[in-house]
Design a protein around this motif. Structure first.
Motif, mmCIF file in Angstrom:
data_model
loop_
_atom_site.group_PDB
_atom_site.id
_atom_site.type_symbol
_atom_site.label_atom_id
_atom_site.label_comp_id
_atom_site.label_asym_id
_atom_site.label_seq_id
_atom_site.Cartn_x
_atom_site.Cartn_y
_atom_site.Cartn_z
ATOM 1 N N ARG A 81 0.671 -1.185 0.245
ATOM 2 C CA ARG A 81 0.459 0.519 -0.706
ATOM 3 C C ARG A 81 1.077 1.062 -0.204
ATOM 4 N NH1 ARG A 81 1.064 -3.009 4.353
ATOM 5 N NH2 ARG A 81 0.995 -2.162 6.355
ATOM 6 N N LEU A 82 0.222 1.965 -0.537
ATOM 7 C CA LEU A 82 0.919 3.525 -0.555
ATOM 8 C C LEU A 82 0.845 3.888 1.076
ATOM 9 C CD1 LEU A 82 2.717 5.202 -2.949
ATOM 10 C CD2 LEU A 82 0.570 6.571 -2.873
ATOM 11 N N VAL A 83 1.824 4.464 0.967
ATOM 12 C CA VAL A 83 1.590 4.872 2.782
ATOM 13 C C VAL A 83 2.239 6.711 2.934
ATOM 14 C CG1 VAL A 83 2.298 4.753 5.026
ATOM 15 C CG2 VAL A 83 1.356 3.307 3.822
ATOM 16 N N ALA A 109 -5.876 -1.274 2.126
ATOM 17 C CA ALA A 109 -5.333 -1.727 1.308
ATOM 18 C C ALA A 109 -5.099 -0.347 0.140
ATOM 19 C CB ALA A 109 -5.201 -2.091 -0.192
ATOM 20 N N GLU A 110 -6.078 0.983 0.639
ATOM 21 C CA GLU A 110 -6.124 2.495 0.702
ATOM 22 C C GLU A 110 -4.972 2.768 1.150
ATOM 23 O OE1 GLU A 110 -8.770 3.636 -0.599
ATOM 24 O OE2 GLU A 110 -9.384 1.753 -0.655
ATOM 25 N N ASN A 111 -4.520 4.138 0.283
ATOM 26 C CA ASN A 111 -3.359 5.529 0.889
ATOM 27 C C ASN A 111 -3.880 5.903 2.175
ATOM 28 O OD1 ASN A 111 -2.515 4.886 -1.731
ATOM 29 N ND2 ASN A 111 -3.444 6.666 -2.417
ATOM 30 N N GLN A 112 -2.287 5.859 3.090
ATOM 31 C CA GLN A 112 -2.269 5.981 4.171
ATOM 32 C C GLN A 112 -1.332 7.087 4.794
ATOM 33 O OE1 GLN A 112 -2.376 2.506 6.351
ATOM 34 N NE2 GLN A 112 -3.967 1.567 4.613
HETATM 35 C C1 NAG Z 1 -2.811 6.282 -4.396
HETATM 36 O O1 NAG Z 1 -2.265 7.583 -4.620
HETATM 37 C C2 NAG Z 1 -1.538 7.133 -6.050
HETATM 38 C C3 NAG Z 1 -0.484 8.350 -5.814
HETATM 39 O O2 NAG Z 1 -0.674 9.675 -5.327
HETATM 40 C C4 NAG Z 1 -2.898 6.950 -6.570
HETATM 41 O O3 NAG Z 1 -2.393 7.321 -8.209
HETATM 42 C C5 NAG Z 1 -3.784 6.856 -6.499
HETATM 43 O O4 NAG Z 1 -4.824 6.894 -7.382
HETATM 44 C C6 NAG Z 1 -3.587 6.558 -5.149
HETATM 45 N N1 NAG Z 1 -5.385 5.181 -4.657
HETATM 46 C C7 NAG Z 1 -6.270 5.670 -4.499
HETATM 47 C C8 NAG Z 1 -6.891 3.979 -3.347
HETATM 48 O O5 NAG Z 1 -6.571 6.233 -3.801
#
Ligand code: NAG
Ligand code: NAG
Ligand code: CA
Ligand code: CA
Length: 341
Positions: free
Chosen positions: A86-88, A281-284
């Protein structure tokens, strides 16, 4: 905790989860590892200390914040909750360049009179491979799922292998036998705190994206060792090919891209997060883990980790212990700044 979970913990991690309770009578002591075959000396792996020792007591580096990929979709140990990737995002913070050493902990105890939990309990867990025969003979209990952990009377940070052992010849090794509560108290004393798991993992990755180790994807680039791990056959024989069969002095191996030493290997490091294997799995942003739990997350693996039993010297790897647990392969380092809410 279910039987299979206990079994997978034991099978999955030679580094083990020594915890208070869960003991079995009359465990047979195993064989003692031979002396290390020192193929790589400290000189070959490390470098001279660049700073006078007093300065090292408080040395920290800036870990630049930003977004990083936490966890992995290709977990080495799926049961540990290494996935999903996940993107953190974490804010910048400062982190101790090395694990807290015996010398530093001694300064803290000298200044405050602090008594650790292991000292109050009167014992702590020691890997049987580093115990003398004399100490082993006196022990009749072990951890059921991980018989190489023995509760040793009198073992604590000052006496890492029990009475008769001392830290005088290893003041610059990481402090051992500190519980999560002990670690947190030490950090607070210096107006620091324990890192969140996200901060720790961001720091571990050293600016590299989605790699296994702080230095890349190959364990031994150019035949060199980059961390104090276990070579040989766990738990019976440690060849000590990396130069050390037990802990090493901090900064004996090269730093990662952020200037952090031993961020994997040497000793496990406590984090502030409660343990869970379920992650969104969401961005955090600046995640701090669950609100409550039974165990705290530890990261980085230790000198006892070998791929066959404890493939946990990867940045995404994780394990856990109760906050009052202490052992001969578990330490910590502190951070300051950053954002925890
Ligand atoms: C999470 O962040 C990335 C990069 O900023 C972006 O491309 C992606 O759409 C985001 N995903 C969600 C689920 O918000
Ligand atoms: C702590 O105190 C002991 C006993 O006075 C002394 O020997 C030791 O050097 C002190 N440690 C540090 C790191 O100052
Ligand atoms: Ca080693
Ligand atoms: Ca470490």
């Amino acid at each position: 905790q279910s039987e299979s979970a206990a079994a997978s913990k034991a099978a999955g991690c030679g580094c083990g989860n020594p915890e208070r309770a869960a003991v079995v009578e009359n465990a047979e002591p195993g064989p003692v590892p031979a002396e290390p075959a020192v193929k790589y000396s400290r000189g070959a792996n490390g470098r001279a200390l660049l700073y006078p020792l007093p300065y090292l007591y408080f040395m920290m580096v800036l870990v630049p914040g930003g977004a990083f990929l936490m966890g992995t979709d290709d977990p080495g140990i799926p049961a540990d909750g290494e996935s999903p990737q996940r993107l953190v995002y974490v804010d910048s913070f400062y982190m101790d360049t090395h694990e807290v050493t015996n010398r530093q902990f001694q300064m803290f105890v000298n200044a405050t009179g602090y008594v650790t939990e292991a000292e109050k309990f009167g014992d702590s867990f020691v890997f049987e491979g580093i115990l003398s025969d004399k100490v082993k003979k006196e022990i009749t209990q072990a951890v059921a799922a991980a018989p190489w952990w023995l509760p040793v009377k009198g073992a604590n940070w000052k006496h890492p292998e029990g009475l008769g052992s001392s830290i005088t010849d290893r003041l610059d090794h990481p402090v051992l036998h500190v519980s999560w509560t002990d670690a947190r108290t030490y950090c607070s004393w210096l107006d620091k705190r324990l890192p969140t798991e996200a901060e720790w993992e961001c720091a571990c990755r050293g600016g590299l994206k989605d790699r296994l180790y702080p230095w890349g994807n190959k364990l031994n680039p150019k035949g060199k060792h980059y961390a104090n791990l276990w070579q040989g056959d766990f738990p019976n024989y440690n060849t000590g090919e990396d130069g050390f069969v037990k802990t090493s002095p901090v900064m004996s191996f090269p730093p990662n891209g952020f200037g952090l030493y031993d961020i994997v290997g040497n000793v496990w490091e406590w984090t502030s997060d409660w343990w869970t294997v379920h992650h969104s799995a969401e961005n955090q942003s600046n995640p701090t883990g669950p609100q409550s739990g039974n165990d705290k997350v530890k990261k980085g693996g230790s000198y006892m980790c070998h791929k066959s039993y404890c493939y946990r010297y990867r940045c995404a790897a994780r394990s856990q212990n109760t906050p009052d647990s202490s052992a001969s392969n578990l330490g910590f380092r502190c951070v300051s700044g950053g954002t925890v809410t």
